[in-house]
Design a protein around this motif. Sequence first.
Motif, short mmCIF file in Angstrom:
data_model
loop_
_atom_site.label_atom_id
_atom_site.label_comp_id
_atom_site.label_asym_id
_atom_site.label_seq_id
_atom_site.Cartn_x
_atom_site.Cartn_y
_atom_site.Cartn_z
N ALA A 38 -37.27 -26.41 -40.21
CA ALA A 38 -36.32 -27.47 -39.88
C ALA A 38 -36.26 -27.71 -38.38
CB ALA A 38 -34.94 -27.11 -40.42
N VAL A 39 -36.12 -26.63 -37.62
CA VAL A 39 -36.05 -26.77 -36.17
C VAL A 39 -37.37 -27.30 -35.62
CG1 VAL A 39 -35.74 -25.55 -33.99
CG2 VAL A 39 -34.31 -24.98 -35.95
N TYR A 40 -38.49 -26.80 -36.14
CA TYR A 40 -39.79 -27.28 -35.66
C TYR A 40 -39.96 -28.77 -35.93
CZ TYR A 40 -44.70 -28.42 -35.50
OH TYR A 40 -45.88 -29.05 -35.22
N GLY A 294 -37.00 -21.18 -30.14
CA GLY A 294 -37.30 -19.78 -29.83
C GLY A 294 -36.42 -18.83 -30.61
N ALA A 295 -35.14 -19.17 -30.75
CA ALA A 295 -34.22 -18.31 -31.50
C ALA A 295 -34.60 -18.24 -32.97
CB ALA A 295 -32.79 -18.82 -31.35
N VAL A 296 -34.95 -19.39 -33.53
CA VAL A 296 -35.28 -19.39 -34.96
C VAL A 296 -36.63 -18.72 -35.21
CG1 VAL A 296 -36.51 -21.60 -35.16
CG2 VAL A 296 -35.07 -20.83 -37.03
N VAL A 297 -37.55 -18.80 -34.24
CA VAL A 297 -38.81 -18.06 -34.37
C VAL A 297 -38.53 -16.56 -34.32
CG1 VAL A 297 -40.99 -17.54 -33.21
CG2 VAL A 297 -40.29 -19.91 -33.53
N LEU A 301 -39.50 -13.90 -37.07
CA LEU A 301 -40.20 -12.64 -36.78
C LEU A 301 -39.48 -11.46 -37.43
CD1 LEU A 301 -42.42 -11.11 -35.35
CD2 LEU A 301 -41.00 -11.08 -33.28
N VAL A 302 -38.15 -11.46 -37.36
CA VAL A 302 -37.39 -10.40 -38.02
C VAL A 302 -37.64 -10.43 -39.52
CG1 VAL A 302 -35.07 -9.54 -38.54
CG2 VAL A 302 -35.61 -10.35 -36.24
N ALA A 303 -37.66 -11.65 -40.09
CA ALA A 303 -37.92 -11.78 -41.52
C ALA A 303 -39.30 -11.25 -41.88
CB ALA A 303 -37.78 -13.24 -41.95
N PHE A 702 -27.92 -17.29 -36.86
CA PHE A 702 -29.20 -16.61 -36.69
C PHE A 702 -29.01 -15.10 -36.56
CE2 PHE A 702 -31.34 -20.57 -34.66
CZ PHE A 702 -31.43 -21.14 -35.92
N SER A 703 -28.05 -14.70 -35.73
CA SER A 703 -27.86 -13.26 -35.50
C SER A 703 -27.37 -12.56 -36.75
CB SER A 703 -26.88 -13.04 -34.35
OG SER A 703 -25.61 -13.60 -34.65
N THR A 704 -26.52 -13.23 -37.53
CA THR A 704 -26.05 -12.62 -38.78
C THR A 704 -27.21 -12.40 -39.75
OG1 THR A 704 -23.87 -13.67 -38.54
CG2 THR A 704 -24.50 -12.91 -40.75
N PHE A 705 -28.07 -13.41 -39.84
CA PHE A 705 -29.24 -13.28 -40.71
C PHE A 705 -30.14 -12.15 -40.24
CE2 PHE A 705 -33.52 -15.17 -41.99
CZ PHE A 705 -33.45 -14.64 -43.27
N ALA A 706 -30.36 -12.06 -38.93
CA ALA A 706 -31.20 -10.98 -38.40
C ALA A 706 -30.57 -9.62 -38.66
CB ALA A 706 -31.40 -11.19 -36.90
#
Length: 830
Positions: A38-40, A294-297, A301-303, A702-706
């Motif tokens: 989505a962000v991309y 960058g944040a969503v990437v 990466l965490v995923a 994002f941080s919660t998901f990570a």
Amino acid sequence: MNALLKDARYALRQLRRSPGFTLTALLTLALGLGATAAVYSVVQSVLLEPLPYPDADRLVGLAFTFPHEGPNAEQTGAAAEFVRDHTDAFASVAVMDDGSAAVNLSVAGGRAEQVSSLHVSNGYFRTLGVMPAMGRTFSVDEDRPNGPRVAILSHGLWQRALNGDPNIVGRTVRINQDTFTVVGIMPASFIVSAESAPGVMGTPDLWTPLQLSPKDPGYSGDNYQMIGRLRPDLSLAQAQQQLSALQSAFYAQFPNYRNWTDESAAKTLHEFRAWKLQDVVVANARRSLIAVLGAVVAVLLVACLNLAGLMMARSMRRARELSLRTALGATRTRLVRLIAVEGLLLALAGGALGIVVARVTTGFLLKASPLPIPRLHGEPAFWLLSAVVLVLAVLSALVFAILPGCFALGSRSREARLNGPTLGETISHARISRMLVVAQVAMAVVLVSTASILLGTFLRLHALPSGVEQKQLSVFQVTLKGDRYASTQRTGQFVSTVLEELRHIPGVDRVAAVNGLPLDRGLNQGGNPADRRDLRQTVEFRAITPGYFVTMGMHLIAGRDITDADRAGSDRVVVIGASAARKWWPGRSPIGESVQLGGPVRWRIVGVVPDVQMHSLVEAQGIEIYGPMAQLSDESTAVLNGWFPTTFAIRTAAHVNLAASVQNAVEKADPEIPIARFTTMQDVIDSTIQAPRFFSMISAGFSTFALVLTIIGIFGLLSYQVTQRTREIGVRMALGASRRWVLGSYLRRGMVLTISGVALGLIVSTLLRPIVQDLLADAGIDTIAQKFVVNGVSATAIAVCAVVAATLAASWLPALRAASIEPMQALRTE
């Protein structure tokens, strides 16, 4: 093909037998890939797609700006006309207002509606290379001061307000109660905004001639935008050379602009600059979009790290099965294909879910984002989202499925024999698993610390006082433009009629009107104490009606309020803000003193009120001056009505539905005036911090998901270790190890991984701190407001505590499970 189908059926059976693994992998892929795609897609459509005009690479933005400023197209009236008249570098140029304005449109005597309008010069459409679908563009004569009143309508307005009348060209409509002739209808494809008018984020409903003149209010200020189309034989660099050569002549003709200097850069003067129009359009969104990408990437990466850990554990559990297949004659290629098919099935299922997430997320970004994201081509195409998601899904799943499988085939060939015991995990496997978890923890620390800064800053801003009492305070606006409201008397009659009707509404306590609501736009002009010209500076002037301060919840500090006696013909009076009193009359009362506003006329000070935030919650306090609407000259009233809406404030005793009563009050004063922006004062305040709120919500998500993925990763690793080492734990406990020792042993393993990841995350967070500052700057938190930003040390402490608490919780259940193992039962497991 039959072999592949058999592998697919087998893989489906295996996935059904492991619902926990399957569901976790699918959700990880869906959320990580969906948000990234989505962000991309937004970044791609905004930053990478060319502008939708013929020869778009020849379009440039022309600015009169400081050398250090980024790409923009800001101009003063004088500078724009000077460039137009003194350079031949452009095939055509266009000048426009720096934003669309609200106007009242009525057709054939029907009820008026408020629409958006943009003033443009006659070269506007020619410069863009877009012509009306019906009719023509503005002529040179129509663009001259006091020229004919004509308008070009958008396709949407033509369809909505005029029912697509095919004979509309040449007919008239009423704009601000003045008659305009429609000369053209734009094509339906012309629905863009920022790329055709930098700074305008919503597509205008209609266009009228700019008719630029030195007599226009704001002519000498940077209230305009300018674009140009380069000549075919000229480059941008050559055009810049011509513009630079004009500066000396411009300052010779307009020496007053030498006062426009940048004090922080050795009193640097403005310069003429040219940039590609695409760079101008995306200048205010580029940095933020790249940061969000960058944040969503990072989340992706965490995923992927989490998925790699899951697949690694799954492959090692299947080592005996793979050994059995090898013993029965399966080749390595055959086994890798079996693993790849399972990964492909996960990729397709996770990608399908990711497409849904991407679709929803894209709409949210475009609608909820306060960033100046230009809608260049509407929402990104569904096929683009689908393609991006599926490609990323296949690559991610295959890579993180095949590599662990190959690792299992190679590293377990000796230990995982057909009937060999599984006493634990290999050293290499344990090392890779720990590295994956450490990397996840580090990324979680980075994202949580960033979210702590942004979310904490937003909460601080939300708690800041605005200077007014917003509870039970509603506001609505009307536009009083045109010849009918160019006089103080006619404007005053309308305002008085509306206020009188509002006072009789049940539940209404106080009412008042103002030109320029707090935290909204107001009139900037020069002001100074009447006897101290050397103290002259820009002041914020608000025209108000009696009762304004008590309605807004502002209590007088000294003197008196504006009253009904302060009318036309009486002594001109003003009430000033506390900052003005302290700066201009330190240590003494300003009551009875006089100020000059704009011209030589003196206004006597009769009161002092507390300062309010005039533009944002974080601005430095400026000089605020309030004067009675009734004492304005006709010229001043015309300027105020032309630039700003008239706002009515209503304070109620309790929650009251005012919509119908307000509509009746305005219709009684003038049925051709529509109501706009009927809202609460709290909503007005909240709108000024929507950018910090947006960034904080995005980063928090994002941080919660990570963090959740990190918990899953640590939980999965330790649970796998407990399963693999069940017999070892049983032996240790049979030899005397206590349950407390076993519990502490596994908790320590989790905390060692956490501490390693936290240390790495702190280093990365420190390196990325400038990016966070850029996000805050894009959210309107400039150097003046940095004191409201959450300290980096505090944010880091919050992040560390959150990550440690999360990983401790993730470690507790596997450790508790290990401590509850019965020795005799464990020894029977092999």
